[in-house]
Design an enzyme around this catalytic site. Structure first.
Site, mmCIF file in Angstrom:
data_model
loop_
_atom_site.group_PDB
_atom_site.id
_atom_site.type_symbol
_atom_site.label_atom_id
_atom_site.label_comp_id
_atom_site.label_asym_id
_atom_site.label_seq_id
_atom_site.Cartn_x
_atom_site.Cartn_y
_atom_site.Cartn_z
ATOM 1 C CB THR A 290 65.368 37.745 1.837
ATOM 2 O OG1 THR A 290 64.310 38.426 1.168
ATOM 3 C CG2 THR A 290 66.662 38.062 1.114
ATOM 4 C CG ASP B 293 60.633 41.884 10.829
ATOM 5 O OD1 ASP B 293 60.148 41.986 9.680
ATOM 6 O OD2 ASP B 293 59.919 41.773 11.844
ATOM 7 C CB THR B 294 62.177 46.696 7.738
ATOM 8 O OG1 THR B 294 63.549 46.396 7.494
ATOM 9 C CG2 THR B 294 61.967 48.200 7.581
ATOM 10 N N GLY C 185 57.116 49.415 -1.064
ATOM 11 C CA GLY C 185 56.486 49.662 0.245
ATOM 12 C C GLY C 185 56.042 51.109 0.404
ATOM 13 C CE1 TYR C 186 52.907 51.870 5.044
ATOM 14 C CE2 TYR C 186 54.626 50.193 5.187
ATOM 15 C CZ TYR C 186 53.342 50.615 5.449
ATOM 16 O OH TYR C 186 52.468 49.773 6.112
ATOM 17 N NE ARG D 75 66.471 46.492 2.674
ATOM 18 C CZ ARG D 75 65.289 47.104 2.754
ATOM 19 N NH1 ARG D 75 64.455 46.839 3.717
ATOM 20 N NH2 ARG D 75 64.917 47.992 1.846
HETATM 21 P P1 IMP Z 1 60.506 43.563 5.634
HETATM 22 O O1 IMP Z 1 60.716 43.169 7.048
HETATM 23 O O2 IMP Z 1 61.755 44.036 4.964
HETATM 24 O O3 IMP Z 1 59.752 42.546 4.852
HETATM 25 O O4 IMP Z 1 59.598 44.865 5.659
HETATM 26 C C1 IMP Z 1 58.283 44.879 6.173
HETATM 27 C C2 IMP Z 1 57.491 45.968 5.487
HETATM 28 O O5 IMP Z 1 58.059 47.252 5.793
HETATM 29 C C3 IMP Z 1 57.495 45.881 3.961
HETATM 30 O O6 IMP Z 1 56.470 45.053 3.498
HETATM 31 C C4 IMP Z 1 57.271 47.320 3.566
HETATM 32 O O7 IMP Z 1 55.900 47.647 3.663
HETATM 33 C C5 IMP Z 1 58.003 48.080 4.648
HETATM 34 N N1 IMP Z 1 59.391 48.387 4.221
HETATM 35 C C6 IMP Z 1 60.528 47.706 4.539
HETATM 36 N N2 IMP Z 1 61.596 48.295 3.973
HETATM 37 C C7 IMP Z 1 61.121 49.341 3.273
HETATM 38 C C8 IMP Z 1 61.753 50.330 2.457
HETATM 39 O O8 IMP Z 1 62.988 50.354 2.241
HETATM 40 N N3 IMP Z 1 60.931 51.245 1.915
HETATM 41 C C9 IMP Z 1 59.590 51.268 2.119
HETATM 42 N N4 IMP Z 1 58.951 50.360 2.832
HETATM 43 C C10 IMP Z 1 59.720 49.402 3.434
#
Ligand code: IMP
Length: 193
Positions: A7, A68-69, A149-150, A177
């Site tokens: 990242t 990935d989240t 994010g959310y 995470r």
């Molecule tokens: P990523 O895989 O960490 O890039 O997460 C994908 C998407 O999930 C992000 O663009 C956010 O919209 C949402 N997201 C991931 N982690 C969080 C968090 O800790 N809080 C709020 N939204 C999150």
């Protein structure tokens, strides 16, 4: 021990270095000289997270982990899930994403949801995945300026404040995470004893 975290997100890098302490040195994509936009083409967090880690391991041969989240909402059959980043459109706007979720949940009796992270770690001994979940609910308006994010529309179970209102240090104690990462850290530490 040097490990790459696939990242360039500074929030995530700081969060993770805090948890790992001094025993591991975390390198970002930039630190290892990778400036590619790594694709996330799959329909599951497991596959996308593995693809990112494999991409780096194949090219740089360094121990690596990638996350990935997704935000999984019960009333929306698990959406936005793996599409969380671009739910409101390709520009990946957090505002649009939240607006879409709030519109789709209008009138919904069940507002329960969870953030789920899959962390994939790869080194010469193989590929390992770790899951972290935080359960909660989606409220009907935005609250709080923190996080990303959310966060402003998600209240974790056992709390009255959204992730956007909670101090980062508190979010970091219970977040999806961090939970997946803690499992990875336990795994790494047990192998290096
Ligand atoms: P990523 O895989 O960490 O890039 O997460 C994908 C998407 O999930 C992000 O663009 C956010 O919209 C949402 N997201 C991931 N982690 C969080 C968090 O800790 N809080 C709020 N939204 C999150």
């Amino acid at each position: 021990m040097k490990i790459c975290f696939a990242t360039n997100n500074r929030n995530k890098l700081e969060e993770i270095q805090q948890i790992l302490g001094d025993s591991f040195e975390i390198l970002s994509l930039k630190d290892i000289g990778c400036f590619d936009d790594i694709a996330e083409p799959h329909e599951s967090l497991e596959e996308n997270s593995a693809e990112k880690a494999e991409y780096i391991y194949t090219r740089y041969q360094i121990p690596v982990f990638a996350d990935d989240t997704g935000l999984e909402i019960v009333a929306l059959d698990g959406a936005p899930g793996v599409y969380s980043a671009r739910y409101g459109g390709p520009e990946r706007s957090a505002e649009r994403n939240m607006t879409k979720v709030l519109a789709e949940l209008e009138g919904a009796a069940d507002r329960s949801a969870q953030f789920r992270t899959i962390m994939t770690y790869i080194d010469e001994s193989g590929t390992f995945q770790f899951e972290g979940i935080v359960k909660g609910r989606i409220i009907s308006e935005r609250r709080g300026e923190g996080g990303f994010g959310y966060d402003p529309i998600f209240i974790p179970d056992g709390y009255d404040q959204t992730f956007g209102e909670l101090p980062t240090s508190e979010k970091n104690q219970i977040s999806h995470r961090v939970r997946s990462l803690s499992k990875l850290v336990e795994f790494l530490k047990s192998r290096h004893n």
